[in-house]
Each structure stands twice: as structure tokens, then as C-alpha cells.
Enzyme design. Structure first.
Site, PDB file in Angstrom:
ATOM      1  N   LYS A 118       8.789  38.102  -7.082  1.00 59.34           N
ATOM      2  CA  LYS A 118       9.778  37.352  -7.870  1.00 59.34           C
ATOM      3  C   LYS A 118      11.108  38.086  -7.969  1.00 59.34           C
ATOM      4  O   LYS A 118      12.166  37.453  -7.966  1.00 59.34           O
ATOM      5  CB  LYS A 118       9.245  37.082  -9.286  1.00 59.34           C
ATOM      6  CG  LYS A 118       8.254  35.940  -9.350  1.00 59.34           C
ATOM      7  CD  LYS A 118       8.196  35.402 -10.759  1.00 59.34           C
ATOM      8  CE  LYS A 118       7.297  34.208 -10.890  1.00 59.34           C
ATOM      9  NZ  LYS A 118       7.160  33.798 -12.303  1.00 59.34           N
ATOM     10  N   LYS A 201       0.207  29.473  -0.893  1.00 60.77           N
ATOM     11  CA  LYS A 201      -0.392  28.956  -2.127  1.00 60.77           C
ATOM     12  C   LYS A 201       0.344  27.705  -2.606  1.00 60.77           C
ATOM     13  O   LYS A 201       1.576  27.642  -2.498  1.00 60.77           O
ATOM     14  CB  LYS A 201      -0.269  30.075  -3.181  1.00 60.77           C
ATOM     15  CG  LYS A 201      -1.039  29.875  -4.439  1.00 60.77           C
ATOM     16  CD  LYS A 201      -0.798  31.033  -5.394  1.00 60.77           C
ATOM     17  CE  LYS A 201       0.586  30.962  -6.000  1.00 60.77           C
ATOM     18  NZ  LYS A 201       0.806  31.854  -7.146  1.00 60.77           N
ATOM     19  N   LYS A 204       4.384  25.685  -8.020  1.00 63.89           N
ATOM     20  CA  LYS A 204       5.398  24.828  -8.643  1.00 63.89           C
ATOM     21  C   LYS A 204       6.788  25.143  -8.112  1.00 63.89           C
ATOM     22  O   LYS A 204       7.700  24.352  -8.235  1.00 63.89           O
ATOM     23  CB  LYS A 204       5.340  24.938 -10.168  1.00 63.89           C
ATOM     24  CG  LYS A 204       5.655  26.293 -10.738  1.00 63.89           C
ATOM     25  CD  LYS A 204       5.490  26.287 -12.255  1.00 63.89           C
ATOM     26  CE  LYS A 204       4.151  26.879 -12.664  1.00 63.89           C
ATOM     27  NZ  LYS A 204       3.843  26.809 -14.063  1.00 63.89           N
TER      28      LYS A 204
HETATM   29  P1  TYM Z   1       0.502  30.166 -14.032  1.00 64.00           P
HETATM   30  O1  TYM Z   1       1.193  29.409 -15.089  1.00 64.00           O
HETATM   31  O2  TYM Z   1       1.254  30.543 -12.794  1.00 64.00           O
HETATM   32  O3  TYM Z   1      -0.794  29.401 -13.578  1.00 64.00           O
HETATM   33  C1  TYM Z   1      -1.742  28.951 -14.503  1.00 64.00           C
HETATM   34  C2  TYM Z   1      -3.141  29.036 -13.931  1.00 64.00           C
HETATM   35  O4  TYM Z   1      -3.230  28.266 -12.734  1.00 64.00           O
HETATM   36  C3  TYM Z   1      -3.757  29.058 -11.677  1.00 64.00           C
HETATM   37  N1  TYM Z   1      -3.142  28.647 -10.411  1.00 64.00           N
HETATM   38  C4  TYM Z   1      -3.844  28.333  -9.318  1.00 64.00           C
HETATM   39  N2  TYM Z   1      -5.176  28.287  -9.096  1.00 64.00           N
HETATM   40  C5  TYM Z   1      -5.584  27.915  -7.867  1.00 64.00           C
HETATM   41  N3  TYM Z   1      -4.716  27.589  -6.860  1.00 64.00           N
HETATM   42  C6  TYM Z   1      -3.387  27.619  -7.038  1.00 64.00           C
HETATM   43  N4  TYM Z   1      -2.559  27.275  -6.060  1.00 64.00           N
HETATM   44  C7  TYM Z   1      -2.897  28.012  -8.324  1.00 64.00           C
HETATM   45  N5  TYM Z   1      -1.654  28.140  -8.854  1.00 64.00           N
HETATM   46  C8  TYM Z   1      -1.826  28.533 -10.126  1.00 64.00           C
HETATM   47  C9  TYM Z   1      -3.353  30.482 -12.028  1.00 64.00           C
HETATM   48  O5  TYM Z   1      -4.174  31.433 -11.390  1.00 64.00           O
HETATM   49  C10 TYM Z   1      -3.544  30.476 -13.534  1.00 64.00           C
HETATM   50  O6  TYM Z   1      -4.895  30.695 -13.886  1.00 64.00           O
HETATM   51  N6  TYM Z   1       0.445  34.855 -15.755  1.00 64.00           N
HETATM   52  C11 TYM Z   1      -0.180  33.550 -15.885  1.00 64.00           C
HETATM   53  C12 TYM Z   1      -0.165  32.983 -17.291  1.00 64.00           C
HETATM   54  C13 TYM Z   1      -0.721  33.874 -18.342  1.00 64.00           C
HETATM   55  C14 TYM Z   1      -2.089  34.168 -18.550  1.00 64.00           C
HETATM   56  C15 TYM Z   1      -2.135  35.014 -19.699  1.00 64.00           C
HETATM   57  C16 TYM Z   1      -3.270  33.798 -17.896  1.00 64.00           C
HETATM   58  C17 TYM Z   1      -0.016  34.525 -19.307  1.00 64.00           C
HETATM   59  N7  TYM Z   1      -0.869  35.195 -20.112  1.00 64.00           N
HETATM   60  C18 TYM Z   1      -3.341  35.508 -20.178  1.00 64.00           C
HETATM   61  C19 TYM Z   1      -4.477  34.305 -18.391  1.00 64.00           C
HETATM   62  C20 TYM Z   1      -4.500  35.152 -19.519  1.00 64.00           C
HETATM   63  C21 TYM Z   1       0.549  32.571 -14.982  1.00 64.00           C
HETATM   64  O7  TYM Z   1       1.694  32.740 -14.674  1.00 64.00           O
HETATM   65  O8  TYM Z   1      -0.174  31.479 -14.656  1.00 64.00           O
END
Ligand code: TYM
Length: 342
Positions: A118, A201, A204
Site C-alpha cells: 500500500k 486477489k 475492492k
Molecule cells: P478487509 O476489510 O480487507 O477484508 C475483510 C475480510 O475479507 C477477507 N477478504 C477475502 N477473503 C477471501 N478472498 C478475497 N479476495 C478477500 N478479500 C478480502 C479478508 O481476509 C478479511 O477477513 N485488516 C482487516 C480488517 C481488520 C481485522 C481486525 C480483521 C481490522 N482489525 C481484527 C480481523 C481481526 C482488513 O483490512 O480486512
């Protein structure tokens, strides 16, 4: 206190930065619903403080947060059973994150692939918050003493860092206060790939909308995107080995398996030998059948935003019953003088 003495508790979060997609649904939301059905406390969070580590338009952020809350509920999260919160409404997350900023090392953060991706070559211009992102994520989890964190594959490194922070805190202060959390990365769709490129992957931030299925896409759009998904000219194999080196085929089969609650082997036993001209309409029908009710329900819930705001406010009250005593104890361990009654 041994590790096993921590009460099993599930925590996970999603960023309210718009474009909730099929990867988020299969890799996270759908799994959250499965965990809710088990006999465990479940806490799910809209991580708005994480979202602002990169620029967010304030009005869009509010809309995306409410939309994400609607998405959680439409996907099957019951706000009576699970605790549903907006991160900024539970201040103990940010308070514990500060302590973790002082526990985590610069070198740990520099090694994070998300930071490298990023911030890229322009690291000097990235926000300090983006660099410290994983410490806030560790705080999200550990401020509940959460033991299980269901996530997609891309979050694995962050969860390893959460463990490192817990271990260092416990070691530095000579306590066994924070659990060593288990990442739960399971199912056929822990890494849903782009519909345009099976080596990337689904995300968004991909500029091509055709690369992903959004939770707000209507049935026609979903069917069209699947019809146009990149594939190869071969028929589907009947054994998993036949999907090696065929990333696009593998991705569509994984998506089918996850949507249908089947294993990849079961899907291939049914669909092996078929051409994509046959398999894609099967997948499109299944995706529409599973996603459309969620999309419709999300739109319905968004009509009553006051109710969404109340759900989040109630969630925050319940959450703080857990987080306030844990933060108080963490402050005490670190050596902070607590306020007395005056
Ligand atoms: P974020 O918002 O990018 O994504 C949310 C969840 O969706 C999953 N995900 C995917 N799973 C499968 N295939 C994909 N293409 C895909 N894209 C996204 C992510 O693995 C995630 O589980 N850092 C985290 C948010 C966060 C968090 C936390 C998660 C903040 N604090 C504490 C767990 C525990 C994030 O940016 O997810």
C-alpha cells in the site's frame, strides 16, 4: 494463567471502505455466520479507524459503515446473538493500540506485505496510521482476549504479528495476560481471485469492476460478470489435480464450492467433464440464488438508518463491558496510575 484458561471468544473485522465483494462474503462474512451458530461469544466490527489510514471522504465513510452493518445483518449476523460494533465507538481499541505501538518494533511493521504494497515506493508520504495499522488490529483482537479470528488468507501475516505482540507484552511485563490468538483460515474460498485474472486477489481497489462481484450488484450484473469471467478452453477435470496451473478454473470451482457448501472434490464429481459454457450458467444461477436475497435485504435495511445506528450503539455498550476491564488491567500492568474516586 495458562493459555487454555482464556474463554473461547471470536472476533473479526471488515473495513468500511466501500465495495463489499464476494471475497469478503465467502472469506469472512459467511464464516462469521458459521461461527455465530456455535456456542461461543462472537464480536464483529466495522473497522472505521483502520479505513482512515488511507483517505476516505467523510460522507462516504459514514455511508459505507452503515452499508457494511446492513451487509453483516443481511448475510445472517443477528445483532442479538453477536455483538456488532463500529470500532470508533469502542475507544478501548485505540487506547490499547497506543500501548501496542510501544510494544511492536519498527522492523516488524516494515516487514508487513500490506505496508509494502500500500505504501509502495512512496512510503515517506504514507500516513503514520498506515504504518501502525497492524498494532491497531492486534488491539482490536486482544482488547477482547479473543481466541479465534476467522479471516481470509490475506490477513495471515497480521495475525502472526498479533501473536508476536501478545507474546512480547506478556514477556516484557512478566504476565500471561494476552492470549496467543488462533487465526482461522478455512473453507474453499479463503482467497477468492479476480474474475479477470486468476493470479490476482479479488479486491475492492481493483480498477476493473468486472473483476469482482459486489454485494450490491443486481442479478443481471452478477450473471453477466460470471459469463464474462476469464477461463481457459479446457473442460473441467474430475480430479483436483487437474486444476493445477489453471488459476481461473480453480477460482470458479472454489467459488462454486464455497457458495454451495460443498468441497472442491464434490463439485468436480458433479461438474467434471463439462465445458465452461455449461458450468458458468450453473455458477451464475447459484451465485444469484445466494447473493440476491442479501442484496435485497441490505437495500431494505439501508432505508432505516436510525435502526442501524441504534444497533451499533447497543453493540458498543455491550462491547465496552468486555473491553473496559481488560484495558484497565492492561494500564495497571504497564504502570499507569488509575483515577481514584473524588
Ligand atoms: P478487509 O476489510 O480487507 O477484508 C475483510 C475480510 O475479507 C477477507 N477478504 C477475502 N477473503 C477471501 N478472498 C478475497 N479476495 C478477500 N478479500 C478480502 C479478508 O481476509 C478479511 O477477513 N485488516 C482487516 C480488517 C481488520 C481485522 C481486525 C480483521 C481490522 N482489525 C481484527 C480481523 C481481526 C482488513 O483490512 O480486512
Amino acid at each position: 494463567m495458562s493459555e487454555t484458561s482464556f474463554t473461547p471468544r471470536v472476533f473479526s473485522g471488515i473495513q468500511p471502505s466501500g465495495n463489499l465483494h464476494l471475497g469478503n462474503y465467502l472469506g469472512a462474512l459467511k464464516r462469521f455466520v458459521d461461527w455465530q451458530a456455535k456456542d461461543m461469544e462472537t464480536i464483529y466490527c466495522m473497522v472505521d479507524l483502520h479505513a482512515i489510514t488511507v483517505w476516505q471522504d467523510p460522507a462516504d465513510l459514514k455511508k459505507s459503515t452503515r452499508e457494511l452493518c446492513a451487509g453483516f445483518i443481511a448475510a445472517g449476523i443477528d445483532p442479538e446473538k453477536s455483538i456488532l460494533i463500529n470500532q470508533s465507538q469502542v475507544p478501548e481499541h485505540a487506547q490499547l493500540a497506543w500501548i501496542f505501538n510501544c510494544v511492536a518494533r519498527m522492523g516488524w511493521m516494515q516487514r508487513m506485505t500490506q505496508w509494502k504494497d500500500k505504501a509502495g515506493k512512496n512510503a515517506q508520504n504514507a500516513s503514520l496510521g498506515l504504518f501502525a495499522y497492524p498494532a491497531l488490529m492486534a488491539a482490536d483482537i486482544l482488547v477482547y482476549h479473543a481466541t479465534h479470528v476467522p479471516v481470509g488468507e490475506d490477513q495471515k501475516q497480521h495475525l502472526e504479528l498479533t501473536r508476536d505482540i501478545a507474546i512480547k507484552f506478556n514477556h516484557d511485563y512478566g504476565v500471561n495476560f494476552f492470549p496467543e490468538t488462533e487465526p482461522v483460515i478455512e473453507g474453499a474460498a479463503t482467497r477468492v481471485m479476480s474474475l479477470r485474472d486468476g493470479t490476482k486477489k479479488m479486491s475492492k481497489s481493483d480498477p476493473s469492476d468486472a473483476s469482482r462481484i459486489n454485494l450490491i450488484d443486481d442479478a443481471d450484473t452478477i450473471a453477466k460478470k460470471i459469463r464474462k469471467a476469464k477461463t481457459d478452453p479446457e473442460a473441467l477435470p474430475s480430479e483436483v489435480e487437474g486444476l493445477e496451473a489453471r488459476p481461473e478454473a480453480r477460482n470458479l470451482v472454489n467459488i462454486y464450492a464455497a457458495l454451495a457448501d460443498m468441497t472442491v472434490e464434490q463439485v468436480l464429481a458433479e461438474a467434471g467433464g463439462r465445458q465452461f459454457s455449461e458450468f458458468k450458467p450453473m455458477l451464475a444461477d447459484l451465485a444469484v440464488a445466494k447473493m440476491s436475497p442479501i442484496t435485497t435485504e441490505m437495500a431494505r435495511l439501508m432505508e432505516n438508518q436510525d435502526e442501524i445506528d441504534k444497533i451499533l450503539a447497543r453493540g458498543a455498550l455491550r462491547a465496552r463491558e468486555i473491553t473496559a476491564p481488560i484495558l484497565r488491567k492492561a494500564y495497571d500492568i504497564v504502570g499507569m496510575v488509575a483515577p481514584v474516586e473524588i
